[in-house]
Structure formats: structure tokens, C-alpha cells
Write an enzyme that holds these catalytic residues in place. Sequence first.
Site, PDB file in Angstrom:
ATOM      1  N   ARG A 164     110.567  60.272  43.195  1.00 48.28           N
ATOM      2  CA  ARG A 164     109.520  60.635  42.212  1.00 48.28           C
ATOM      3  C   ARG A 164     109.326  62.151  42.122  1.00 48.28           C
ATOM      4  O   ARG A 164     108.224  62.633  41.915  1.00 48.28           O
ATOM      5  CB  ARG A 164     108.172  59.971  42.551  1.00 48.28           C
ATOM      6  CG  ARG A 164     108.173  58.468  42.522  1.00 48.28           C
ATOM      7  CD  ARG A 164     108.427  57.914  41.117  1.00 48.28           C
ATOM      8  NE  ARG A 164     108.156  56.496  41.046  1.00 48.28           N
ATOM      9  CZ  ARG A 164     109.040  55.560  41.348  1.00 48.28           C
ATOM     10  NH1 ARG A 164     110.260  55.886  41.738  1.00 48.28           N
ATOM     11  NH2 ARG A 164     108.739  54.284  41.234  1.00 48.28           N
ATOM     12  N   SER A 238     102.102  52.512  39.386  1.00 50.75           N
ATOM     13  CA  SER A 238     101.731  52.900  40.756  1.00 50.75           C
ATOM     14  C   SER A 238     100.877  54.164  40.711  1.00 50.75           C
ATOM     15  O   SER A 238     101.277  55.169  40.131  1.00 50.75           O
ATOM     16  CB  SER A 238     102.980  53.204  41.575  1.00 50.75           C
ATOM     17  OG  SER A 238     103.834  52.092  41.605  1.00 50.75           O
ATOM     18  N   GLU A 335     100.741  59.650  42.518  1.00 55.73           N
ATOM     19  CA  GLU A 335     101.947  59.820  41.696  1.00 55.73           C
ATOM     20  C   GLU A 335     101.511  60.252  40.286  1.00 55.73           C
ATOM     21  O   GLU A 335     102.234  60.942  39.577  1.00 55.73           O
ATOM     22  CB  GLU A 335     102.674  58.457  41.637  1.00 55.73           C
ATOM     23  CG  GLU A 335     103.982  58.502  40.901  1.00 55.73           C
ATOM     24  CD  GLU A 335     104.517  57.120  40.549  1.00 55.73           C
ATOM     25  OE1 GLU A 335     105.036  56.438  41.444  1.00 55.73           O
ATOM     26  OE2 GLU A 335     104.435  56.740  39.370  1.00 55.73           O
TER      27      GLU A 335
HETATM   28  N1  EPU Z   1     102.710  45.010  48.852  1.00 57.39           N
HETATM   29  C1  EPU Z   1     101.622  44.429  49.446  1.00 57.39           C
HETATM   30  N2  EPU Z   1     100.470  44.340  48.726  1.00 57.39           N
HETATM   31  C2  EPU Z   1     100.355  44.792  47.454  1.00 57.39           C
HETATM   32  C3  EPU Z   1     101.467  45.399  46.866  1.00 57.39           C
HETATM   33  C4  EPU Z   1     102.645  45.506  47.590  1.00 57.39           C
HETATM   34  O1  EPU Z   1     101.668  43.992  50.574  1.00 57.39           O
HETATM   35  O2  EPU Z   1      99.270  44.640  46.869  1.00 57.39           O
HETATM   36  C5  EPU Z   1     103.973  45.059  49.593  1.00 57.39           C
HETATM   37  C6  EPU Z   1     104.913  43.980  49.062  1.00 57.39           C
HETATM   38  O3  EPU Z   1     104.805  42.831  49.779  1.00 57.39           O
HETATM   39  C7  EPU Z   1     106.278  44.578  49.233  1.00 57.39           C
HETATM   40  C8  EPU Z   1     106.032  46.072  49.216  1.00 57.39           C
HETATM   41  O4  EPU Z   1     104.638  46.276  49.338  1.00 57.39           O
HETATM   42  O5  EPU Z   1     106.809  44.240  50.463  1.00 57.39           O
HETATM   43  C9  EPU Z   1     106.586  46.750  47.992  1.00 57.39           C
HETATM   44  O6  EPU Z   1     105.933  46.250  46.824  1.00 57.39           O
HETATM   45  P1  EPU Z   1     106.653  46.270  45.387  1.00 57.39           P
HETATM   46  O7  EPU Z   1     108.024  45.715  45.471  1.00 57.39           O
HETATM   47  O8  EPU Z   1     105.701  45.671  44.411  1.00 57.39           O
HETATM   48  O9  EPU Z   1     106.869  47.784  45.064  1.00 57.39           O
HETATM   49  P2  EPU Z   1     106.022  49.109  45.365  1.00 57.39           P
HETATM   50  O10 EPU Z   1     106.612  49.806  46.518  1.00 57.39           O
HETATM   51  O11 EPU Z   1     104.555  48.801  45.375  1.00 57.39           O
HETATM   52  C10 EPU Z   1     107.589  50.628  43.930  1.00 57.39           C
HETATM   53  C11 EPU Z   1     107.445  51.622  42.806  1.00 57.39           C
HETATM   54  C12 EPU Z   1     107.265  50.892  41.470  1.00 57.39           C
HETATM   55  C13 EPU Z   1     108.489  50.017  41.241  1.00 57.39           C
HETATM   56  C14 EPU Z   1     108.617  49.034  42.407  1.00 57.39           C
HETATM   57  C15 EPU Z   1     109.894  48.226  42.338  1.00 57.39           C
HETATM   58  C16 EPU Z   1     106.463  53.582  43.822  1.00 57.39           C
HETATM   59  C17 EPU Z   1     105.247  54.439  43.951  1.00 57.39           C
HETATM   60  N3  EPU Z   1     106.320  52.483  43.059  1.00 57.39           N
HETATM   61  O12 EPU Z   1     106.348  49.934  44.017  1.00 57.39           O
HETATM   62  O13 EPU Z   1     107.208  51.871  40.446  1.00 57.39           O
HETATM   63  O14 EPU Z   1     108.375  49.305  40.033  1.00 57.39           O
HETATM   64  O15 EPU Z   1     108.675  49.758  43.668  1.00 57.39           O
HETATM   65  O16 EPU Z   1     110.974  49.040  42.615  1.00 57.39           O
HETATM   66  O17 EPU Z   1     107.504  53.930  44.369  1.00 57.39           O
HETATM   67  C18 EPU Z   1     105.652  53.230  39.269  1.00 57.39           C
HETATM   68  O18 EPU Z   1     106.185  54.207  39.805  1.00 57.39           O
HETATM   69  O19 EPU Z   1     104.696  53.360  38.469  1.00 57.39           O
HETATM   70  C19 EPU Z   1     106.121  51.891  39.601  1.00 57.39           C
HETATM   71  C20 EPU Z   1     105.522  50.802  39.119  1.00 57.39           C
END
Ligand code: EPU
Length: 339
Positions: A164, A238, A335
Site C-alpha cells: 500500500r 480497509s 490506509e
Molecule cells: N479477520 C478477522 N476479523 C475481521 C476481519 C478479518 O478475524 O473482522 C481475519 C480473517 O479471519 C482473516 C484475516 O483477518 O484471517 C484477513 O482478512 P481478509 O482476508 O478479509 O483481508 P484483510 O487483511 O482484512 C486485506 C486488504 C483488502 C483486501 C483483502 C484480500 C489491507 C489493508 N486490506 O484485507 O484490501 O481486499 O486483504 O486480499 O491490506 C482495501 O485495501 O481497501 C482492501 C479492501
Amino acid sequence: MEIQENISLQPYNTFGLQATARYFVEVNTLEQLVTVLKDNTFQNLPRLFLGGGSNILLTKDFEGIVIKINLQGIEKQQENELHVWLKAGAGVVWHNFVLHCIAQNWAGVENLSLIPGTVGAAPMQNIGAYGVEIKDVFDELEALNLSTLQIEKFALDDCQFGYRESVFKHIYKNQYVILSVTFRLNKTPNFHIEYGAIKDTIAEMGVQQLSIKAISDAVIHIRQSKLPNPAEIGNSGSFFKNPEIPIAQFQALKERFPAMVSFPSITPALIKVPAGWLIEQAGWKGFKDGHIGVHAKQALVLVNYGGGKGNDIKALSEKIQASVFEKFGILLHPEVNFI
Ligand code: EPU
């Protein structure tokens, strides 16, 4: 080209926040952009360049000129047996660019389906999802130098893409406007389905033959099931970045919180911890306070149910930061850009 005064920015930010721009203009060509930039009326006023408005938090009225970049067009630049190079205008809606590639069977951006925003905003923060980042398909971009009004080209290395991150958020902040981006797509796909729920979703969809269209459909399905549609509930995806912490700190935390989730970081000495998990553990998932809150299906997404104020969302984000820091000793970094 019409320069408007005292315009509501509500339709131009995916959080759906109300703020007024002293001046507002939408530019469709480079010539229009340069004309606005040379106009004496705006010389000493702050400028805000806007794409899809999907990564900003408006906390007050904007006492300068908002310039919405609407440069369109997708052109094939060249191709060989393996690749095709596509140049897209900064104002092209990102998902429309992805759909264009999928329709031609050009691979590389299918995992980035349905990310809100525009092509021009995508390199600013090296957008990424489901194991792919824009840097993986990036060839070069053209940007207007705001001091010289000359067009400059940036190759992959010039952009210093990170998680990012890019030079446009740091050393070149507010110094360039991105005009177009050239991508190098693959004629033979290199599928990325290891991340998260993609594989399972594809299986559930009953897909027989893996394709970039199937991956795109799976990503769209996952995003729609977890992330609120900004047309219905204001949000900017995010809100925080996923923090990267030293391995020793992670190990100490894992002893205290054995269920703690983690991912490898590009930096070998660090471990990435999902901010959504930390926020959920700190008790915020589904929190609602009047018009604003924390999304019930993804704790990393702050929401405006309608009528919320940017400053209230900012205050909520600070409370979340404080409570995550108190519980885990980890400071979350937004972010989203605060304006
Ligand atoms: N998780 C939780 N609780 C929650 C949300 C997530 O426990 O309420 C845990 C999930 O179980 C999972 C982990 O966190 O093990 C990761 O969650 P998720 O796959 O939903 O992805 P993220 O890390 O929350 C990132 C990006 C997203 C992108 C997704 C998929 C960042 C800041 N965000 O989210 O990007 O779509 O991975 O690759 O890196 C964005 O930047 O706006 C965005 C949506």
C-alpha cells in the site's frame, strides 16, 4: 469545462460524507487540466485531485479547488507472443479496466476485481487483493509534474512500490498528477488461487475449468459477501493497513493470544498481522454509534450508515487505535487519507 463553486462533495466520496468544495472542476483532457493549473484564480489555493474518492475521509469543507481527473481511454500499445501492453487513462474506473482485460482473456488483474476507485489512483497506494498487487502487472506511468507542467514517465523501479505504498505517497506527495498507466498483461494466465477463500469459492461455484473469469467471479463473490457496497453503506474499504511487527513481538503475543492470525511479510524480519482480527478481538466488530460504526462482517471497514460526520469517523478510528494498542501494543496506521 465548467468550474463550479460551493459544490457538495457527497457524491464524490465513497464514505458519502458531506463537505463543500469552494471550487470544483472535472477535467476530461490534459489540456483542460493544464488550463486549470495555470489559472491565476487558483494559484494560491490548496488543490485536491480526485479519482473515485474511495480512499479519502473528508473531515471538513475544502477551501480550495477539487479537480476530478476524468481522463478516459484504454489503448493497446504493443504485444508479443506472451504479453500485451495496455495504456489506460487515469480516470478509467478500475473495475471497468479489469472487465476489459477479462473480456479479451488478458490475465493479471482478475484477482483485483471490484476494487473501488480509478486507474490513476491505483499506483498511488499499489492497490492489492487476494495475493496480487498492481506492481505485478505495472509497466510504466505518465504523470504531470505540478511545478514544471511537464509530463514525466515513471518505470516500475521509480515508483518504489511497497505494501500500500509508493513514492507518490511520500517523497513526491502533492507533486505529480498521474495521467495514465501502462500495464503488461499475460496472454497465458498464471493463476493465483491460494489466498483466502478463493479456492473454496471456486469449488462451491462448481467451476470445471479454471479461468481468469472464474477467479474474477469468485473474488467478486467474496468481496460482495464481506465488504459493504458503497452505493448502499458509505465506506472506503480497509480503513487501516495490516500492521507488520517484529517476529519476537509476534511470538510473545502468540503466547498470550494463541489464536492470533498472521501472514508472512515481504520484509523477512517482520510478520503481518490482520488489523481486522485485532479490531475484532478488541471488541469493535459490529459496533454502532448513531450514524457510524464498524462493519459487522469485516472489522477493518468503518462505515457511514448515512448522515455521519467525517470527524466522528476520525474520532472512532482513534478510539479503535487506542484500544488495539492497549490490548496488543500494536499501533494501527490508517490506509485512508484524511482531508
Ligand atoms: N479477520 C478477522 N476479523 C475481521 C476481519 C478479518 O478475524 O473482522 C481475519 C480473517 O479471519 C482473516 C484475516 O483477518 O484471517 C484477513 O482478512 P481478509 O482476508 O478479509 O483481508 P484483510 O487483511 O482484512 C486485506 C486488504 C483488502 C483486501 C483483502 C484480500 C489491507 C489493508 N486490506 O484485507 O484490501 O481486499 O486483504 O486480499 O491490506 C482495501 O485495501 O481497501 C482492501 C479492501
